[in-house]
Enzyme design. Structure first.
Site, PDB file in Angstrom:
ATOM      1  CG  HIS A 156      -0.412   0.066   2.537  1.00 23.42           C
ATOM      2  ND1 HIS A 156       0.352  -0.939   3.073  1.00 23.42           N
ATOM      3  CD2 HIS A 156      -0.485   1.026   3.504  1.00 23.42           C
ATOM      4  CE1 HIS A 156       0.722  -0.611   4.306  1.00 23.42           C
ATOM      5  NE2 HIS A 156       0.229   0.583   4.598  1.00 23.42           N
TER       6      HIS A 156
ATOM      7  CG  HIS B 242       0.123   4.240   4.800  1.00 18.39           C
ATOM      8  ND1 HIS B 242      -0.570   3.480   5.717  1.00 18.39           N
ATOM      9  CD2 HIS B 242      -0.743   5.198   4.371  1.00 18.39           C
ATOM     10  CE1 HIS B 242      -1.798   3.970   5.856  1.00 18.39           C
ATOM     11  NE2 HIS B 242      -1.934   5.001   5.045  1.00 18.39           N
TER      12      HIS B 242
ATOM     13  CG  ASP C 215       4.857   2.943   7.457  1.00 20.24           C
ATOM     14  OD1 ASP C 215       3.920   3.412   6.773  1.00 20.24           O
ATOM     15  OD2 ASP C 215       4.690   2.027   8.288  1.00 20.24           O
ATOM     16  CG  HIS C 216       4.084   0.063   4.252  1.00 18.82           C
ATOM     17  ND1 HIS C 216       3.962  -1.234   4.692  1.00 18.82           N
ATOM     18  CD2 HIS C 216       3.664   0.844   5.289  1.00 18.82           C
ATOM     19  CE1 HIS C 216       3.492  -1.243   5.924  1.00 18.82           C
ATOM     20  NE2 HIS C 216       3.296   0.005   6.315  1.00 18.82           N
TER      21      HIS C 216
ATOM     22  CG  HIS D 222      -3.967   0.053   6.779  1.00 19.23           C
ATOM     23  ND1 HIS D 222      -3.934   0.565   8.061  1.00 19.23           N
ATOM     24  CD2 HIS D 222      -2.783   0.404   6.212  1.00 19.23           C
ATOM     25  CE1 HIS D 222      -2.778   1.196   8.237  1.00 19.23           C
ATOM     26  NE2 HIS D 222      -2.068   1.117   7.140  1.00 19.23           N
TER      27      HIS D 222
ATOM     28  CG  ASP E 104       0.703  -1.417   7.803  1.00 21.83           C
ATOM     29  OD1 ASP E 104       1.630  -2.211   8.033  1.00 21.83           O
ATOM     30  OD2 ASP E 104       0.841  -0.178   7.789  1.00 21.83           O
TER      31      ASP E 104
ATOM     32  CG  HIS F 150       4.012  -1.842  11.456  1.00 22.69           C
ATOM     33  ND1 HIS F 150       4.790  -0.724  11.644  1.00 22.69           N
ATOM     34  CD2 HIS F 150       3.283  -1.599  10.336  1.00 22.69           C
ATOM     35  CE1 HIS F 150       4.537   0.166  10.686  1.00 22.69           C
ATOM     36  NE2 HIS F 150       3.626  -0.350   9.871  1.00 22.69           N
TER      37      HIS F 150
END
Ligand code: ZN
Ligand code: FE
Length: 242
Positions: free
Chosen positions: A56, A58, A60-61, A114, A133, A171
């Site tokens: 996805h 985001h 942090d990905h 999400h 996530d 995570h």
């Protein structure tokens, strides 16, 4: 199936996964939050990165996409529905599509909630799934762009995979998820037993993922929710849980 999977802990609690298929020598990076530690780990192992897989949009990905591609020339695959938010994508995929890593096949599963276009990469022959996530050990992702109905459908879909499928999430949230799971299902002995192991592992600084579909069926209050309404209730409770 001789797939090698390496864990790279980055930022405060992210896991980036390196997936190496030794027959072809291909290596995929799943959800690179950052580039440097990923390039360093691949170099240390002598693995040439040929692909990036994003679950996805985001940051942090996807934050490492551009720099890893600049360093390796790898191809970047991610959700078609989020292509506008991931400008580095080369290949846009959706549920039902197939991605190959050498001799290994990954089937794309749509798991929106999400984020609106969130996908998972399922490698049925390796009994492995990368869920980003969406599903965590004893938890699920927050509902930023979707509904409890969608997340409930995702949980039902994932629960039908073989119980020994290894689940690689993005995570290390297990301790916090487990504390809520104990509160949600105080009589569930499997959660209590798992939490004893999780607390000991975290006290030693050890990771608690990957998990398995079977373990989640026994201990995940979101996968175990009997309806979308119950999942919604539990998700709201977890959002405010201390
Ligand atoms: Zn996310
Ligand atoms: Fe994340």
């Amino acid at each position: 199936m001789t797939l090698e999977i390496a864990r790279i802990p980055v930022l405060s609690d992210n896991y980036v996964w390196l997936v190496h298929e030794p027959v072809s020598g291909e290596t995929a990076v799943v959800d690179p939050a950052v580039a440097e530690p990923v390039l360093a780990e691949a170099e240390k192992r002598g693995w040439a990165i040929t692909q990036i897989w994003n679950t996805h949009w985001h940051p942090d990905h996807t934050g490492g996409n551009a720099d890893i591609q600049a360093a390796t020339g790898c191809q970047i695959t991610g959700p078609a529905a989020e292509a506008e938010r991931i400008p580095t994508l080369d290949r846009k995929v959706a549920g039902g599509d197939t991605v190959t890593l050498g001799t290994v096949r990954a089937e794309i599963i749509d798991v929106p909630a999400h984020t609106a276009g969130h996908i998972a990469f399922h490698l049925p022959n390796a009994k492995v799934i990368f869920v980003g996530d969406t599903l965590f050990a004893m938890g699920c992702g927050r509902l930023f762009e979707g509904t409890a109905e969608q997340m409930f459908a995702n949980m039902q879909k994932l629960a039908k995979l073989p119980a020994d499928t290894c689940v690689y999430c993005a995570h290390e949230y297990t301790l916090s998820n487990g504390r809520y799971a104990l509160a949600a299902e105080p009589d569930n002995a499997a959660i209590a037993a798992r939490m004893a192991h999780v607390e000991a592992a975290r006290a030693r600084g050890e990771p608690t993922v990957p998990t398995t579909i079977g373990e989640e069926q026994e201990t995940n209050p979101f996968m175990r929710a009997k309806s979308a309404a119950e999942l919604a209730e539990r998700r709201a409770a977890k959002d405010n849980f201390r």
